[in-house]
Write an enzyme that holds these catalytic residues in place. Structure first.
Site, PDB file in Angstrom:
ATOM      1  N   GLU A 259       1.016  -0.876  -0.011  1.00 27.51           N
ATOM      2  CA  GLU A 259       0.036  -0.292  -0.183  1.00 27.51           C
ATOM      3  C   GLU A 259       0.361   1.041   0.104  1.00 27.51           C
ATOM      4  O   GLU A 259       1.501   1.510   0.814  1.00 27.51           O
ATOM      5  CB  GLU A 259      -0.952   0.053   1.209  1.00 27.51           C
ATOM      6  CG  GLU A 259      -1.451   1.242   1.387  1.00 27.51           C
ATOM      7  CD  GLU A 259      -3.226   1.464   2.553  1.00 27.51           C
ATOM      8  OE1 GLU A 259      -2.971   2.209   3.146  1.00 27.51           O
ATOM      9  OE2 GLU A 259      -3.395   0.047   3.034  1.00 27.51           O
ATOM     10  N   CYS A 296      -4.358   7.150   5.484  1.00 27.71           N
ATOM     11  CA  CYS A 296      -4.855   6.758   4.284  1.00 27.71           C
ATOM     12  C   CYS A 296      -5.722   7.212   3.412  1.00 27.71           C
ATOM     13  O   CYS A 296      -5.367   7.228   1.392  1.00 27.71           O
ATOM     14  CB  CYS A 296      -3.573   5.185   3.998  1.00 27.71           C
ATOM     15  SG  CYS A 296      -4.918   3.982   4.888  1.00 27.71           S
TER      16      CYS A 296
END
Length: 531
Positions: A259, A296
């Site tokens: 990620e 995020c």
């Protein structure tokens, strides 16, 4: 000051190649706190990898009940030690004890562990498929190799390398885990690791099932990432760091689930702004500054039309940002990176509307709002999509609906994309145009809600097209889907039934849903589906 030990091969021991040491820092003051932790060399990394590789076959053959018992015992241990864990995490990250750490993130972590245990018991992650005509049977199975997990700085519990979703997913698939703790919260990670090791001993798993290293340099990181003894890598962090690990892993054929970055565009359609623009400005500000913007899924780019309602929204949002006190960030590194990102946005043509400066003491940055016209954004899409990890967002002002769709088409891959619409249906046609362009570019499409926060649900997708992640087909959150990242697809062709794994045999005593000749069924073979 004594240096804390590593957890390697069932033993808490001193680093055998100590290349340096570090201490956690209190982000609110910038002062070092707690004991010293080792920066270990290749000798210690090799010891952990060798030990994990040596027990991988044994763990793969371990009864699922033992794995589930470990996950549940670990969850119970975390809950019993919650007060101390919250104190440590608060000191190392400055995240508030309530509600964030105690009432939200810690329960999310134990919930993930228990959901993983449930998936272990019901074998849902194995996804059995049976073709009776061809006598082919397949399912997902352990990798028979260890998984290396790199934890991020922004979730000391729920994404911790020794307790979070990647950890739980890899263990659920019966793979050993080598956890690389994040240096922002070493004491929190150490305490979690001690709880994990106690649960491991209680469940009778191999000693090297769970190991933890605190820190090593980038060269050693890429070296281990490229070791073919690894089964997979789970990484959450910076784009540069993740791509370096992925390149090394790709060269060795090691799957890397990384990620990387996301700006999570939010489209405010004209009817929604005209209907509730003031409320949306407050909602946007709250989302952007939650957790000091260190999510995020932070709303990093907001698309607003050039009209009276859009101008009013911008003015209201600017007031919120301008009046806010500087937010505490996790570390000096986060502050430096954020300042660099804001400088990049401004150099690319964004105008600073509010904020834009660091604060003191410790590591602080003022909530900041920037703006740019859509024409400029479309000329400089790469630079103006720079992720600013912190309480910062960029407004993109569009002329009309057509240009809004053009902006949507210019986005890189993101974890999320949000579209706000009017309650009276006046934005429905616009929604269709924007969603058509945005849908292929985001993992999760959200309606009328800011993107911050991720529900732990089997239906959740916490992933997305590159560069938000390295692969658009997998999620880091949600059982059993997250488990499948750390599995191998095993197919059995004309193998006698008694030699098959239990979930692929004719009898289905556990009532597992299996795809038999194209039909999902929990029946025994020969009864119902596939008969």
């Amino acid at each position: 000051m004594a240096v804390q030990p590593l957890l390697i091969d069932g033993e808490w021991r001193a680093a055998r190649q100590l290349l340096g040491e570090f201490r956690a820092e209190n982000p609110t003051t910038g002062e070092a706190i707690g004991p010293s932790y080792p920066i270990c060399g290749a000798t210690d990394v090799e010891a952990a990898l060798s030990a994990a590789y040596a027990v991988a076959d044994e763990l793969a053959a371990t009864p699922p009940e033992n794995i589930a018992n470990f996950l549940e015992a670990y969850a119970a241990g975390i809950e019993a030690d919650a007060e101390m864990l919250v104190e440590l995490a608060n000191a190392e990250t400055a995240l508030p004890r309530q509600p964030r750490l105690s009432a939200v993130e810690l329960p999310r972590t134990t919930n993930q562990l228990r959901l993983a245990a449930k998936a272990v018991r019901n074998l849902a992650w194995t996804q059995p498929v049976i073709d009776t005509a061809a006598n082919l049977r397949s399912h997902r199975a352990p990798l028979n190799k260890p998984v290396l997990v790199f934890g991020p700085n922004n979730f000391p519990f729920a994404f911790n390398a020794i307790a979070g979703s990647d950890f739980a997913s890899a263990i659920a698939a019966r793979n050993p885990v080598i956890a690389k703790a994040h240096p922002s919260h070493p004491a929190t990670s150490e305490r979690l690791a001690r709880l994990a090791f106690a649960a491991l001993q209680q469940a009778g798993l191999p000693p090297a099932t769970v190991q933890m290293l605190y820190h090593f340099d980038n060269a050693i990181g890429t070296q281990i990432a490229g070791d073919a003894r690894l089964g997979a890598i789970g990484f959450t962090g910076s784009r540069a760091g993740g791509l370096a690990l992925k390149a090394a892993a790709d060269a060795a054929g090691v799957p890397a689930y990384v990620e990387l970055s996301s700006v999570n565009p939010v489209f405010l359609l004209p009817g929604a702004l005209a209907e509730r623009g003031t409320a949306l400005a407050q909602e946007f500000f709250a989302s952007c500054t939650m957790g000091s913007g260190q999510f995020c899924t932070n709303p990093g780019v907001v698309i607003v039309q050039h009209d009276a309602a859009g101008d009013a929204f911008v003015a209201e949002a600017t007031k919120h940002f301008a009046a806010a006190a500087p937010s505490v960030l996790f570390s000096r590194g986060v502050l430096d990176h954020l300042q660099g990102s804001v400088a990049t946005l401004r150099k690319a043509g964004a105008e600073l509307l509010a904020g834009g400066q660091a604060g003191s003491p410790g590591y602080r940055y003022a909530p900041s709002l920037l703006s740019v016209d859509a024409d400029h954004f479309l000329r400089e899409p790469k630079a103006l999509q720079t992720e600013a990890f912190g309480p910062v967002s960029l407004l993109v002002r569009v002329k009309d609906v057509e240009q809004m769709a053009q902006v949507a088409s210019a986005f890189e891959g993101n974890l999320t994309g949000t579209i706000y619409t009017a309650n009276d249906g006046s934005d429905d046609n616009t929604w269709a145009k924007v969603a058509h362009a945005l849908r292929p570019r985001v993992g999760r499409l959200i309606g009328n809600r800011m993107p911050t926060g991720v529900a732990v649900s089997p239906a959740m997708n916490h992933g997305g097209p590159y560069p938000s992640t390295g692969h658009p087909g997998f999620t880091a959150v949600g059982m059993p889907a997250a488990i499948t990242r750390f599995t191998a697809l095993h197919c059995y062709d004309n193998v006698p039934e008694h030699q098959l794994p239990p979930e692929l045999r004719d009898r289905n005593p556990g009532g597992l849903a299996r795809c038999i000749d194209g039909v999902w069924s929990a029946d025994d073979l020969g009864h119902g589906a596939g008969a």
